[in-house]
Motif scaffolding. Structure first.
Motif, PDB file in Angstrom:
ATOM      1  N   THR A  10     -89.733  25.227 113.602  1.00  0.00           N
ATOM      2  CA  THR A  10     -91.142  24.903 113.764  1.00  0.00           C
ATOM      3  C   THR A  10     -91.821  25.028 112.410  1.00  0.00           C
ATOM      4  O   THR A  10     -91.704  26.051 111.738  1.00  0.00           O
ATOM      5  CB  THR A  10     -91.809  25.844 114.786  1.00  0.00           C
ATOM      6  OG1 THR A  10     -91.129  25.702 116.033  1.00  0.00           O
ATOM      7  CG2 THR A  10     -93.275  25.499 114.965  1.00  0.00           C
ATOM      8  N   ALA A  28     -81.007  15.959 112.937  1.00  0.00           N
ATOM      9  CA  ALA A  28     -82.044  16.050 113.968  1.00  0.00           C
ATOM     10  C   ALA A  28     -81.813  15.011 115.056  1.00  0.00           C
ATOM     11  O   ALA A  28     -81.324  13.925 114.799  1.00  0.00           O
ATOM     12  CB  ALA A  28     -83.426  15.860 113.349  1.00  0.00           C
ATOM     13  N   THR A  29     -82.202  15.368 116.255  1.00  0.00           N
ATOM     14  CA  THR A  29     -82.015  14.468 117.388  1.00  0.00           C
ATOM     15  C   THR A  29     -83.165  13.476 117.525  1.00  0.00           C
ATOM     16  O   THR A  29     -83.080  12.546 118.304  1.00  0.00           O
ATOM     17  CB  THR A  29     -81.872  15.273 118.690  1.00  0.00           C
ATOM     18  OG1 THR A  29     -83.026  16.101 118.846  1.00  0.00           O
ATOM     19  CG2 THR A  29     -80.627  16.132 118.672  1.00  0.00           C
ATOM     20  N   ARG A  50     -85.855  19.549 116.428  1.00  0.00           N
ATOM     21  CA  ARG A  50     -84.730  20.079 117.191  1.00  0.00           C
ATOM     22  C   ARG A  50     -83.437  19.402 116.773  1.00  0.00           C
ATOM     23  O   ARG A  50     -83.399  18.196 116.578  1.00  0.00           O
ATOM     24  CB  ARG A  50     -84.969  19.877 118.688  1.00  0.00           C
ATOM     25  CG  ARG A  50     -86.052  20.771 119.207  1.00  0.00           C
ATOM     26  CD  ARG A  50     -86.284  20.584 120.702  1.00  0.00           C
ATOM     27  NE  ARG A  50     -87.291  21.506 121.188  1.00  0.00           N
ATOM     28  CZ  ARG A  50     -88.606  21.302 121.100  1.00  0.00           C
ATOM     29  NH1 ARG A  50     -89.055  20.197 120.542  1.00  0.00           N
ATOM     30  NH2 ARG A  50     -89.448  22.194 121.552  1.00  0.00           N
ATOM     31  N   TRP A  51     -82.417  20.203 116.669  1.00  0.00           N
ATOM     32  CA  TRP A  51     -81.072  19.743 116.396  1.00  0.00           C
ATOM     33  C   TRP A  51     -80.178  20.232 117.512  1.00  0.00           C
ATOM     34  O   TRP A  51     -80.647  20.876 118.451  1.00  0.00           O
ATOM     35  CB  TRP A  51     -80.586  20.260 115.044  1.00  0.00           C
ATOM     36  CG  TRP A  51     -81.410  19.751 113.911  1.00  0.00           C
ATOM     37  CD1 TRP A  51     -81.244  18.578 113.251  1.00  0.00           C
ATOM     38  CD2 TRP A  51     -82.548  20.371 113.319  1.00  0.00           C
ATOM     39  NE1 TRP A  51     -82.201  18.421 112.284  1.00  0.00           N
ATOM     40  CE2 TRP A  51     -83.029  19.528 112.298  1.00  0.00           C
ATOM     41  CE3 TRP A  51     -83.239  21.565 113.532  1.00  0.00           C
ATOM     42  CZ2 TRP A  51     -84.111  19.817 111.507  1.00  0.00           C
ATOM     43  CZ3 TRP A  51     -84.337  21.857 112.733  1.00  0.00           C
ATOM     44  CH2 TRP A  51     -84.758  20.987 111.737  1.00  0.00           C
ATOM     45  N   THR A  52     -78.902  19.982 117.419  1.00  0.00           N
ATOM     46  CA  THR A  52     -77.974  20.361 118.470  1.00  0.00           C
ATOM     47  C   THR A  52     -78.026  21.860 118.761  1.00  0.00           C
ATOM     48  O   THR A  52     -78.123  22.276 119.893  1.00  0.00           O
ATOM     49  CB  THR A  52     -76.530  19.964 118.077  1.00  0.00           C
ATOM     50  OG1 THR A  52     -76.525  18.580 117.754  1.00  0.00           O
ATOM     51  CG2 THR A  52     -75.570  20.232 119.200  1.00  0.00           C
ATOM     52  N   ARG A  53     -77.997  22.682 117.719  1.00  0.00           N
ATOM     53  CA  ARG A  53     -77.961  24.127 117.927  1.00  0.00           C
ATOM     54  C   ARG A  53     -79.088  24.870 117.222  1.00  0.00           C
ATOM     55  O   ARG A  53     -79.096  26.087 117.166  1.00  0.00           O
ATOM     56  CB  ARG A  53     -76.623  24.664 117.437  1.00  0.00           C
ATOM     57  CG  ARG A  53     -75.445  24.046 118.177  1.00  0.00           C
ATOM     58  CD  ARG A  53     -74.127  24.499 117.648  1.00  0.00           C
ATOM     59  NE  ARG A  53     -74.011  25.946 117.764  1.00  0.00           N
ATOM     60  CZ  ARG A  53     -73.133  26.652 117.097  1.00  0.00           C
ATOM     61  NH1 ARG A  53     -72.322  26.072 116.266  1.00  0.00           N
ATOM     62  NH2 ARG A  53     -73.077  27.953 117.259  1.00  0.00           N
ATOM     63  N   THR A  54     -80.016  24.139 116.672  1.00  0.00           N
ATOM     64  CA  THR A  54     -81.061  24.760 115.859  1.00  0.00           C
ATOM     65  C   THR A  54     -82.415  24.162 116.202  1.00  0.00           C
ATOM     66  O   THR A  54     -82.509  23.000 116.576  1.00  0.00           O
ATOM     67  CB  THR A  54     -80.781  24.512 114.353  1.00  0.00           C
ATOM     68  OG1 THR A  54     -79.478  24.980 114.047  1.00  0.00           O
ATOM     69  CG2 THR A  54     -81.783  25.209 113.475  1.00  0.00           C
ATOM     70  N   GLU A  55     -83.435  24.955 116.041  1.00  0.00           N
ATOM     71  CA  GLU A  55     -84.810  24.498 116.233  1.00  0.00           C
ATOM     72  C   GLU A  55     -85.647  25.081 115.103  1.00  0.00           C
ATOM     73  O   GLU A  55     -85.487  26.235 114.735  1.00  0.00           O
ATOM     74  CB  GLU A  55     -85.315  25.002 117.584  1.00  0.00           C
ATOM     75  CG  GLU A  55     -86.716  24.575 117.907  1.00  0.00           C
ATOM     76  CD  GLU A  55     -87.115  25.040 119.294  1.00  0.00           C
ATOM     77  OE1 GLU A  55     -86.557  24.510 120.270  1.00  0.00           O
ATOM     78  OE2 GLU A  55     -87.953  25.951 119.378  1.00  0.00           O
ATOM     79  N   THR A  57     -84.257  16.083 108.544  1.00  0.00           N
ATOM     80  CA  THR A  57     -83.743  15.209 109.595  1.00  0.00           C
ATOM     81  C   THR A  57     -82.348  14.703 109.247  1.00  0.00           C
ATOM     82  O   THR A  57     -81.437  14.741 110.065  1.00  0.00           O
ATOM     83  CB  THR A  57     -84.696  14.022 109.812  1.00  0.00           C
ATOM     84  OG1 THR A  57     -85.967  14.538 110.198  1.00  0.00           O
ATOM     85  CG2 THR A  57     -84.182  13.096 110.900  1.00  0.00           C
ATOM     86  N   THR A  60     -92.272  20.919 115.829  1.00  0.00           N
ATOM     87  CA  THR A  60     -90.949  21.484 116.082  1.00  0.00           C
ATOM     88  C   THR A  60     -89.905  20.384 115.966  1.00  0.00           C
ATOM     89  O   THR A  60     -90.016  19.347 116.614  1.00  0.00           O
ATOM     90  CB  THR A  60     -90.879  22.140 117.471  1.00  0.00           C
ATOM     91  OG1 THR A  60     -91.848  23.193 117.524  1.00  0.00           O
ATOM     92  CG2 THR A  60     -89.508  22.725 117.743  1.00  0.00           C
ATOM     93  N   ASN A  95     -79.430  34.419 120.189  1.00  0.00           N
ATOM     94  CA  ASN A  95     -80.550  33.763 119.531  1.00  0.00           C
ATOM     95  C   ASN A  95     -80.964  34.570 118.317  1.00  0.00           C
ATOM     96  O   ASN A  95     -81.096  35.797 118.389  1.00  0.00           O
ATOM     97  CB  ASN A  95     -81.756  33.648 120.467  1.00  0.00           C
ATOM     98  CG  ASN A  95     -81.499  32.695 121.605  1.00  0.00           C
ATOM     99  OD1 ASN A  95     -80.794  31.718 121.433  1.00  0.00           O
ATOM    100  ND2 ASN A  95     -82.064  32.969 122.752  1.00  0.00           N
TER     101      ASN A  95
END
Length: 75
Positions: A62, A36-37, A55-60, A31, A53, A2
């Motif tokens: 805020t 973005a999900t 969120r994406w597959t491997r990233t977040e 997005t 916040t 991380n």
């Protein structure tokens, strides 16, 4: 593994630039380009509310917006 990055960015917006429109474009770009999900909330809620916040597959990410005011014309 991380990794964390903390960044603060200060923008001085010129006359005629609407903060809500700028944030809406920023959220739409994030997005679209980062996959973005879920769609981000309304920009006016982001400017006035708690941190958001994304969120994406491997990233977040805020985002917190604070202390903004509309530009005023010089006297």
């Amino acid at each position: 593994m991380n990794d964390t990055v903390d960044a603060q960015i200060a923008w001085r917006l010129p006359l005629g630039v609407n903060a809500e429109e700028l944030v809406a474009e920023l959220l739409a770009w994030l997005t679209q380009h980062l996959g973005a999900t879920s769609w981000p909330p309304d920009a006016s809620q982001v400017l006035r509310g708690p941190p958001v916040t994304l969120r994406w597959t491997r990233t977040e990410m805020t985002l917190r917006f604070r202390g903004w005011v509309f530009a005023a014309s010089p006297v």
